[in-house]
Design a protein around this motif. Structure first.
Motif, PDB file in Angstrom:
ATOM      1  N   UNK A  88       6.622   9.935   0.795  1.00 30.56           N
ATOM      2  CA  UNK A  88       5.876   8.797   0.277  1.00 30.56           C
ATOM      3  C   UNK A  88       6.287   7.583   1.097  1.00 30.56           C
ATOM      4  N   UNK A  89       5.312   6.928   1.693  1.00 30.29           N
ATOM      5  CA  UNK A  89       5.571   5.718   2.455  1.00 30.29           C
ATOM      6  C   UNK A  89       4.868   4.563   1.761  1.00 30.29           C
ATOM      7  N   UNK A  90       5.642   3.561   1.421  1.00 28.36           N
ATOM      8  CA  UNK A  90       5.088   2.352   0.832  1.00 28.36           C
ATOM      9  C   UNK A  90       5.200   1.260   1.881  1.00 28.36           C
ATOM     10  N   UNK A  91       4.067   0.634   2.180  1.00 26.73           N
ATOM     11  CA  UNK A  91       4.053  -0.480   3.113  1.00 26.73           C
ATOM     12  C   UNK A  91       4.020  -1.752   2.282  1.00 26.73           C
ATOM     13  N   UNK A 140       0.866  -1.180   0.000  1.00 33.66           N
ATOM     14  CA  UNK A 140       0.000   0.000   0.000  1.00 33.66           C
ATOM     15  C   UNK A 140       0.903   1.230   0.000  1.00 33.66           C
ATOM     16  N   UNK A 141       0.333   2.362  -0.400  1.00 34.19           N
ATOM     17  CA  UNK A 141       1.135   3.577  -0.544  1.00 34.19           C
ATOM     18  C   UNK A 141       0.398   4.750   0.090  1.00 34.19           C
ATOM     19  N   UNK A 168       7.738  -0.635   6.342  1.00 34.03           N
ATOM     20  CA  UNK A 168       7.563   0.695   5.767  1.00 34.03           C
ATOM     21  C   UNK A 168       8.849   1.145   5.078  1.00 34.03           C
ATOM     22  N   UNK A 169       8.664   1.652   3.870  1.00 31.40           N
ATOM     23  CA  UNK A 169       9.768   2.197   3.080  1.00 31.40           C
ATOM     24  C   UNK A 169       9.395   3.630   2.739  1.00 31.40           C
ATOM     25  N   UNK A 170      10.197   4.563   3.226  1.00 31.56           N
ATOM     26  CA  UNK A 170       9.857   5.973   3.083  1.00 31.56           C
ATOM     27  C   UNK A 170      10.852   6.680   2.180  1.00 31.56           C
ATOM     28  N   UNK A 171      10.298   7.426   1.248  1.00 36.01           N
ATOM     29  CA  UNK A 171      11.094   8.304   0.398  1.00 36.01           C
ATOM     30  C   UNK A 171      10.670   9.734   0.689  1.00 36.01           C
TER      31      UNK A 171
END
Length: 167
Positions: free
Chosen positions: A46-49, A32-33, A54-57
């Motif tokens: 932008x956080x992509x789960x 999910x984003x 969690x991966x945050x740009x």
């Protein structure tokens, strides 16, 4: 589970296939984003789960570009940076899977009952090749995403310089 198969070679073939299926397809589409732009400080996030991680740009407007600050630009940059982190994580996951299969195949080859033409041996070799191909594809995706990000930033900078030259 794989260690169990190595130690207990009499496990059923269906169980063996289910292990490979589990390794290859577990958790597909667990993503999910969430994107956010703060008008207070100009930070885009932008956080992509992906698989509960969690991966945050992030992207911060350069002070020289404050006159052209745009949420769309910042969010595009932040999203690309988060996507690169997800791809790097996926690559590591696949490398871990590959390591397990290579280890399994190595243990099978040392057995006095090893038959390189057996379905199991062919299946493992096929899965190893598929995972190696997946790693190459992800490497290509990471390179493309980095190239896109650099090109996007460079084009924005060129646009800003042209607009400043007109004023």
């Amino acid at each position: 589970n794989l260690i169990l198969f190595i130690l207990c070679p009499n496990l059923t073939f269906q169980y063996f296939l289910s292990i490979i299926y589990y390794i290859k397809y577990k958790g597909e589409n667990d993503m999910s984003k969430n994107i956010y732009f703060s008008y207070d400080n100009g930070i885009s996030t932008c956080t992509i789960v992906y698989k509960n991680k969690k991966f945050t740009g992030t992207a911060v407007c350069h002070p020289d570009d404050a006159d052209f600050e745009s949420d769309k630009t910042g969010l595009s940059i932040a999203e690309a940076r988060a996507a690169i982190k997800v791809l790097q994580y996926q690559k590591q996951e696949i490398k871990n899977q590959l390591h397990i299969l290579i280890h399994l195949w190595g243990n099978m080859r040392t057995s006095k009952h090893y038959n390189p033409k057996s379905y199991e041996a062919c299946m493992i070799k096929s899965q190893i090749r598929a995972l190696e191909s997946d790693i190459s594809m992800i490497d290509s995706q990471i390179a493309d995403e980095k190239k896109y990000l650099k090109s996007y930033i460079d084009k924005k900078e060129e646009l800003y310089q042209r607009l400043r030259a007109k004023n």
